[in-house]
Enzyme design. Structure first.
Site, PDB file in Angstrom:
ATOM      1  N   CYS A   1       0.734  -1.142   0.137  1.00  0.00           N
ATOM      2  CA  CYS A   1      -0.012  -0.049   0.081  1.00  0.00           C
ATOM      3  C   CYS A   1       0.881   1.279   0.023  1.00  0.00           C
ATOM      4  O   CYS A   1       0.636   2.200  -0.828  1.00  0.00           O
ATOM      5  CB  CYS A   1      -0.923  -0.083   1.199  1.00  0.00           C
ATOM      6  SG  CYS A   1      -1.399  -1.351   1.537  1.00  0.00           S
TER       7      CYS A   1
ATOM      8  N   ARG B   1       6.792 -10.235   6.923  1.00  0.00           N
ATOM      9  CA  ARG B   1       6.100  -9.962   8.173  1.00  0.00           C
ATOM     10  C   ARG B   1       6.769 -10.557   9.240  1.00  0.00           C
ATOM     11  O   ARG B   1       7.088 -11.876   9.067  1.00  0.00           O
ATOM     12  CB  ARG B   1       4.664 -10.296   8.012  1.00  0.00           C
ATOM     13  CG  ARG B   1       3.878  -9.072   6.940  1.00  0.00           C
ATOM     14  CD  ARG B   1       2.670  -9.674   6.589  1.00  0.00           C
ATOM     15  NE  ARG B   1       2.017  -8.747   5.690  1.00  0.00           N
ATOM     16  CZ  ARG B   1       0.661  -8.743   4.943  1.00  0.00           C
ATOM     17  NH1 ARG B   1      -0.053  -9.575   5.631  1.00  0.00           N
ATOM     18  NH2 ARG B   1       0.569  -7.986   4.113  1.00  0.00           N
TER      19      ARG B   1
ATOM     20  N   GLN C   1       1.844 -11.515  -2.708  1.00  0.00           N
ATOM     21  CA  GLN C   1       0.524 -11.183  -2.919  1.00  0.00           C
ATOM     22  C   GLN C   1       0.034 -10.900  -4.007  1.00  0.00           C
ATOM     23  O   GLN C   1       0.882 -10.326  -4.850  1.00  0.00           O
ATOM     24  CB  GLN C   1      -0.090 -10.262  -1.709  1.00  0.00           C
ATOM     25  CG  GLN C   1      -0.106 -10.599  -0.338  1.00  0.00           C
ATOM     26  CD  GLN C   1      -0.919  -9.452   0.483  1.00  0.00           C
ATOM     27  OE1 GLN C   1      -0.796  -8.337   0.115  1.00  0.00           O
ATOM     28  NE2 GLN C   1      -1.614  -9.979   1.372  1.00  0.00           N
TER      29      GLN C   1
ATOM     30  N   ASP D   1      -1.457  -8.506  -5.330  1.00  0.00           N
ATOM     31  CA  ASP D   1      -1.940  -7.057  -4.693  1.00  0.00           C
ATOM     32  C   ASP D   1      -2.418  -6.273  -5.975  1.00  0.00           C
ATOM     33  O   ASP D   1      -1.776  -6.326  -7.056  1.00  0.00           O
ATOM     34  CB  ASP D   1      -0.851  -6.661  -4.076  1.00  0.00           C
ATOM     35  CG  ASP D   1      -1.282  -5.941  -2.835  1.00  0.00           C
ATOM     36  OD1 ASP D   1      -2.509  -5.733  -2.731  1.00  0.00           O
ATOM     37  OD2 ASP D   1      -0.539  -5.550  -1.913  1.00  0.00           O
TER      38      ASP D   1
ATOM     39  N   HIS E   1      -4.363  -1.849  -6.415  1.00  0.00           N
ATOM     40  CA  HIS E   1      -4.756  -0.826  -5.375  1.00  0.00           C
ATOM     41  C   HIS E   1      -5.366   0.019  -6.717  1.00  0.00           C
ATOM     42  O   HIS E   1      -4.584   0.501  -7.833  1.00  0.00           O
ATOM     43  CB  HIS E   1      -3.700  -0.109  -4.871  1.00  0.00           C
ATOM     44  CG  HIS E   1      -3.217  -0.584  -3.618  1.00  0.00           C
ATOM     45  ND1 HIS E   1      -2.260  -1.456  -3.703  1.00  0.00           N
ATOM     46  CD2 HIS E   1      -3.660  -0.520  -2.402  1.00  0.00           C
ATOM     47  CE1 HIS E   1      -1.729  -1.935  -2.598  1.00  0.00           C
ATOM     48  NE2 HIS E   1      -2.800  -1.360  -1.601  1.00  0.00           N
TER      49      HIS E   1
ATOM     50  N   LYS F   1     -13.593  -3.739   5.002  1.00  0.00           N
ATOM     51  CA  LYS F   1     -13.404  -4.775   4.056  1.00  0.00           C
ATOM     52  C   LYS F   1     -14.368  -5.792   3.881  1.00  0.00           C
ATOM     53  O   LYS F   1     -15.303  -5.960   4.585  1.00  0.00           O
ATOM     54  CB  LYS F   1     -12.072  -5.405   4.441  1.00  0.00           C
ATOM     55  CG  LYS F   1     -11.978  -5.777   5.805  1.00  0.00           C
ATOM     56  CD  LYS F   1     -10.497  -6.357   5.818  1.00  0.00           C
ATOM     57  CE  LYS F   1     -10.462  -7.113   7.430  1.00  0.00           C
ATOM     58  NZ  LYS F   1      -9.169  -7.887   7.636  1.00  0.00           N
TER      59      LYS F   1
ATOM     60  N   HIS G   1      -8.291  -1.492  -1.984  1.00  0.00           N
ATOM     61  CA  HIS G   1      -7.040  -2.163  -1.942  1.00  0.00           C
ATOM     62  C   HIS G   1      -7.738  -3.679  -2.230  1.00  0.00           C
ATOM     63  O   HIS G   1      -8.829  -4.116  -1.705  1.00  0.00           O
ATOM     64  CB  HIS G   1      -6.460  -2.493  -0.462  1.00  0.00           C
ATOM     65  CG  HIS G   1      -6.101  -1.118   0.076  1.00  0.00           C
ATOM     66  ND1 HIS G   1      -4.817  -0.714   0.515  1.00  0.00           N
ATOM     67  CD2 HIS G   1      -6.795   0.247   0.567  1.00  0.00           C
ATOM     68  CE1 HIS G   1      -4.775   0.357   1.182  1.00  0.00           C
ATOM     69  NE2 HIS G   1      -6.267   1.214   0.875  1.00  0.00           N
TER      70      HIS G   1
END
Length: 646
Positions: A341, A370, A388, A390, A392, A471, A517
């Protein structure tokens, strides 16, 4: 006072009446079978007083599949376990014992180590308690009194819990015929008595650090489960046996997909066959993203502390961030990114955008790190090194609904490919959040409206949204009925403001965009682990590491077998010309779950191939007919059916 029942009728009760008082006022049978009060999505112990005007719904011993009814049953079973362990092992120290999905656990510090063989003895003691009968009572006491009590009992973990507890201190006591058997520090809720616990089973042992911190003492965790009927327990144990057979950690080694090493905890080493699956998923992601107007980007792995302070992750996520100290940056802290992000915010903010540029959809499959606690790591399902699918999406307020629709449709397409059903959950504002209630009203309303206008059934998970926005969490059900939390679609009004992202609107004024997201497969590591268990290692043809294996009957057939392999390009084909017997080579193909085995001997030719499908029939096909059949097994090809992928 009055309370409101599910049919909207009102029940008049004396001031201070409890849930059990209300059940008795309705009828003796309800009072006997009641296990819990549910009110506006939250659960409440039957012993607690009700409020004037409160809406209530009783859960009973008939609600055998309800998660909340199972929760209270298993919570009470955990306390029976603690009582049994204290009786059987004098000097044991007890820690915590919460219900969890599919069961419960309790952590203990034993004077001497115990083994799996000891579980049968503990189980028998718990069953004796249930047969003898146990009733639960609840009391509130002062913090000082609770601390004195547990210090006197020599229970240091309970003393620490009292010291750190918020709010009132409550105890639950289980007794038999008026004789106190065990008292525990607990917020509840609990059953009235042990009669509803018709089936009880201890399922395993594990080590667990106190409070999940490896700096603390390691305790012994005993896992168990409980049900309202023996039939439900038997069905669960059957699923558990299937799950063991499908364990991706075992299959990962058996199929030569990946391995894990203490040299880099929580970070899988992918073998060539595992990378085939990985690359097929990456190809799928890129191909489908391109169809939907996503722009592939790449952002750095390292960012300074200021970036995470701006995004809000420093304040809300620091315990999971890997910090890096440079030899040249002095005291300036840098961090490996745990998510994409912030980088995508900086990318969008590199210049002022126009409303004509929106929606702008950035996609990135990037390495994330992480700092998960060692005790929580679990194969591919919980890792420190994460990748991921991912993305946006930066959009105007008017574009939000269409973008959410696009994400929901995309998710449905992907999950259909893998033969998994999706379940949707709307997670709302957490206690610690960024932004105003008005902003959250808008973002929550936008997600709720998109789900309802798409006709999607969903559950509400109060307070479990991200700190920057609500979410939609996407859960998938696998082949043996287990639910996995996979993708997420989040709507964010906060980060664009915090990073001062702007676009020039049609009114010639600057505006903050909204950001969606979204990750649909989620962590690719976790997704491969789930797929491995879902298919029990027998992957669909299109992602199978080896799609066809040719087994020459004898050495003399090796050259013809290799020529056939060349003709089957570009499929992933192997020729097994090892020195093993023919029977063993065929069995090896079955164990490795190769979709198609072709046994090639004197009788075989391009016009007649002996084909064995994994777990299926043996057929004879020409090379042309085989290629025609294989062409239907890629799900994105014209005319292919999703069912052919599973």
């Amino acid at each position: 006072m009055k309370v409101v029942l599910p049919d909207q009728s009102e029940l008049e009760l004396p001031e201070g009446a409890t849930g059990l008082d209300a059940a008795r006022a309705i009828g003796a049978k309800l009072a006997e079978q009641a296990v819990l009060v549910r009110s506006n999505g939250t659960v409440q112990d039957l012993r607690l007083p009700l409020r004037d005007g409160q809406q209530i719904h009783f859960l009973t011993t008939r609600d055998t599949d309800d998660p909340d009814a199972l929760y209270v049953l298993r919570h009470s079973a955990a306390h029976l376990l603690a009582e049994a362990v204290r009786r059987l092992y004098p000097g044991v120290k007890i820690a915590i014992g919460p219900p969890i999905e599919n069961g419960f656990y309790y952590d203990f510090q034993f004077p001497e180590p115990i083994t799996e063989a000891d579980l049968a003895k503990i189980e028998d003691e718990v069953r004796r308690e249930i047969k003898e009968g146990r009733q639960w009572s609840r009391e509130e006491i002062s913090r000082d009194e609770a601390k004195r009590r547990f210090e006197a009992e020599g229970e240091p973990y309970k003393v620490e819990l009292v010291d750190t507890a918020e709010g009132d201190i409550t105890l639950y006591t289980q007794s038999s015929n008026g004789v106190i058997e065990f008292t525990d520090l607990c917020r509840g809720p609990h059953l009235q008595n042990a009669k509803p616990i018709k089936a009880f089973k201890l399922t395993g042992l594990a080590g667990a650090y106190w409070r999940g911190d490896e700096k603390n003492k390691q305790l012994t965790r005993i896992y168990g489960t409980a049900f309202y009927s023996q039939a439900d327990l038997d069905a669960y144990l059957e699923r558990l046996e299937q799950a063991r057979a499908r364990d991706h950690r075992k299959l990962g080694v058996q199929l030569d997909l990946f391995h894990l090493s203490e040299h880099s905890p929580g970070s899988p080493f992918w073998h060539p066959k595992g990378m085939v699956i990985w690359n097929e998923l990456e190809d799928l992601r890129r191909r489908e993203n391109a169809k939907r107007g996503y722009l592939e980007v790449k952002t750095p792995l390292l960012y300074d502390e200021q970036t995470y302070e701006t995004s809000g992750h420093l304040q809300n996520y620091e315990e999971n961030i890997f910090w890096v100290h440079s030899h040249t940056e002095g005291d300036r802290r840098m961090a490996l990114k745990p998510m994409n992000c912030p980088g995508h915010m900086l990318l969008f903010g590199a210049r002022l955008r126009s409303y004509k540029d929106l929606p702008m959809r950035f996609a990135e499959s990037s390495t994330l790190h992480r700092d998960e606690k060692t005790g929580t790591l679990h194969g591919l399902l919980r890792v420190k090194h994460i990748t991921q699918d991912d993305a946006h999406i930066f959009c105007t307020p008017e574009q939000i609904e269409d973008e959410i629709f696009g994400c929901l449709d995309y998710a449905s397409y992907l999950y259909d490919l893998f033969g998994m059903d999706a379940r949707f959950e709307l997670s709302t504002r957490p206690e610690h959040k960024l932004g105003t209630d008005e902003e959250w009203d808008f973002t929550e309303g936008a997600l709720r409206s998109a789900l309802e206008r798409r006709g999607i059934n969903y559950e509400v998970n109060e307070g479990d949204g991200a700190f920057y926005g609500p979410k939609i969490d996407l859960h998938m059900t696998d082949a043996i009925g287990r639910s996995w939390q996979m993708g997420t679609i989040q709507l964010d009004a906060q980060m664009p403001q915090r990073f001062q992202l702007k676009y020039m609107g049609g009114d010639n004024q600057e505006h903050f965009p909204y950001v969606v997201h979204r990750a649909l497969l989620g962590s690719l590591e976790r997704f491969v682990g789930i797929l491995t268990e879902h298919y029990a290692g027998a992957f669909p043809f299109w992602i199978a590491p080896v799609q066809l294996r040719i087994v020459p009957v004898a050495e003399v057939h090796g050259e013809a077998a290799q020529a056939l392999a060349d003709k089957l390009a570009p499929y992933r084909v192997e020729v097994d010309d090892s020195n093993d017997t023919l029977g063993k080579r065929i069995r090896n193909g079955e164990v490795e779950k190769i979709p198609f085995l072709i046994v090639y001997g004197d009788k075989e030719s391009d016009e007649s191939l002996a084909i064995r499908e994994h777990g299926g029939e043996q057929t004879t096909l020409s090379l042309a007919d085989l290629r025609a059949k294989l062409a239907t097994l890629n799900p994105w090809q014209a005319g292919a059916e999703p069912s052919l992928t599973s």
